[in-house]
Structure formats: C-alpha cells, structure tokens
Design a protein around this motif. Structure first.
Motif, short mmCIF file in Angstrom:
data_model
loop_
_atom_site.label_atom_id
_atom_site.label_comp_id
_atom_site.label_asym_id
_atom_site.label_seq_id
_atom_site.Cartn_x
_atom_site.Cartn_y
_atom_site.Cartn_z
N ALA A 84 0.81 1.83 10.29
CA ALA A 84 1.01 1.07 9.07
C ALA A 84 -0.15 1.27 8.10
O ALA A 84 0.06 1.41 6.88
CB ALA A 84 1.18 -0.42 9.40
N LYS A 85 -1.37 1.30 8.63
CA LYS A 85 -2.54 1.53 7.77
C LYS A 85 -2.47 2.91 7.14
O LYS A 85 -2.76 3.08 5.95
CB LYS A 85 -3.84 1.41 8.58
CG LYS A 85 -4.23 -0.01 8.90
CD LYS A 85 -5.52 -0.02 9.71
CE LYS A 85 -5.98 -1.40 10.06
NZ LYS A 85 -7.23 -1.39 10.85
N ALA A 87 0.23 4.72 6.58
CA ALA A 87 1.33 4.74 5.58
C ALA A 87 0.89 4.04 4.30
O ALA A 87 1.18 4.52 3.19
CB ALA A 87 2.56 4.06 6.16
N ARG A 88 0.19 2.96 4.43
CA ARG A 88 -0.30 2.23 3.24
C ARG A 88 -1.31 3.06 2.47
O ARG A 88 -1.29 3.11 1.24
CB ARG A 88 -0.92 0.91 3.68
CG ARG A 88 -1.29 0.02 2.55
CD ARG A 88 -1.79 -1.31 3.07
NE ARG A 88 -1.92 -2.26 1.99
CZ ARG A 88 -2.46 -3.42 2.10
NH1 ARG A 88 -2.90 -3.84 3.27
NH2 ARG A 88 -2.55 -4.22 1.07
N ALA A 89 -2.21 3.72 3.19
CA ALA A 89 -3.23 4.56 2.54
C ALA A 89 -2.59 5.73 1.79
O ALA A 89 -3.02 6.08 0.69
CB ALA A 89 -4.23 5.07 3.58
N SER A 90 -1.54 6.30 2.38
CA SER A 90 -0.89 7.43 1.71
C SER A 90 -0.12 6.98 0.47
O SER A 90 0.01 7.73 -0.49
CB SER A 90 0.04 8.17 2.68
OG SER A 90 1.15 7.37 3.02
N LYS A 91 0.38 5.78 0.45
CA LYS A 91 1.08 5.23 -0.72
C LYS A 91 0.11 4.94 -1.85
O LYS A 91 0.48 5.03 -3.01
CB LYS A 91 1.83 3.94 -0.36
CG LYS A 91 3.08 4.18 0.43
CD LYS A 91 3.79 2.85 0.70
CE LYS A 91 5.03 3.06 1.53
NZ LYS A 91 5.71 1.78 1.80
N GLN A 92 -1.12 4.58 -1.52
CA GLN A 92 -2.10 4.21 -2.53
C GLN A 92 -2.73 5.42 -3.20
O GLN A 92 -3.41 5.29 -4.20
CB GLN A 92 -3.19 3.32 -1.92
CG GLN A 92 -2.65 1.95 -1.54
CD GLN A 92 -3.71 1.08 -0.90
OE1 GLN A 92 -4.78 1.54 -0.51
NE2 GLN A 92 -3.42 -0.20 -0.76
#
Length: 93
Positions: A84-85, A87-92
């Motif tokens: 999840a971390k 995936a969140r980092a790649s979205k940002q």
C-alpha cells in the motif's frame, strides 16, 4: 416516520453539571446524549460483528485444521502495508 423518545435519564445534579460543562457552542444536552447513545450503538454493533467473525474463523479453522501463527498473520499484514505504501508513493509521483 414518527420520532420516538428515549427513557428519561436520572442522574446526580453534579453529573448533569459536568455534562453541561463540556457542551459545545449551540449543542444541547439532549443532542449530546443522543450522539453518545448513537456512538455506543455503533460500537456495540461493531463489537458483535467482530466477535461473530472471530467465531466463524475459529469454526473454519477447527473444520479445516488450518491454523495460522501470529508471525504468519503479522508478516502478511506487513506485506500488505508495504504494498500500500509503494502504491501510494507511485501515485504521488
């Protein structure tokens, strides 16, 4: 739908004063009590659902003979957290 009333609540005068002392601007004692009851209803429903899931899980483990160690569960949770971390980092980006 018609509204209904909750039973009257008798308390010591000191307790009523304490409750009134924490009211927010525009909040009534009745609305405060209603909100407290609503929250307790949700908490108790959530607890009952949690217990039901746990008992169902126990029955499943007893039926299948498949049990998981604490380390297995924590490891799985850590993997999910890291995914999840990431995936969140790649979205940002």
């Amino acid at each position: 739908m018609k509204s209904a009333t909750l039973p009257p609540l008798r308390v010591e005068p000191e307790f009523r004063e304490k409750a009134q002392s924490v009211l927010r601007e525009g909040e009534t004692l009745s609305s405060f009590i209603e909100e407290a009851v609503r929250k307790q209803v949700e908490i108790r429903k959530s607890q009952a659902e949690f217990i039901a899931r746990g008992l169902a899980s126990l029955e499943d483990a007893e039926r299948t003979g498949v049990y998981y160690t604490t380390e297995d569960v924590l490891s799985s949770m850590r993997q999910k957290l890291e995914a999840a971390k990431a995936a969140r980092a790649s979205k940002q980006k």
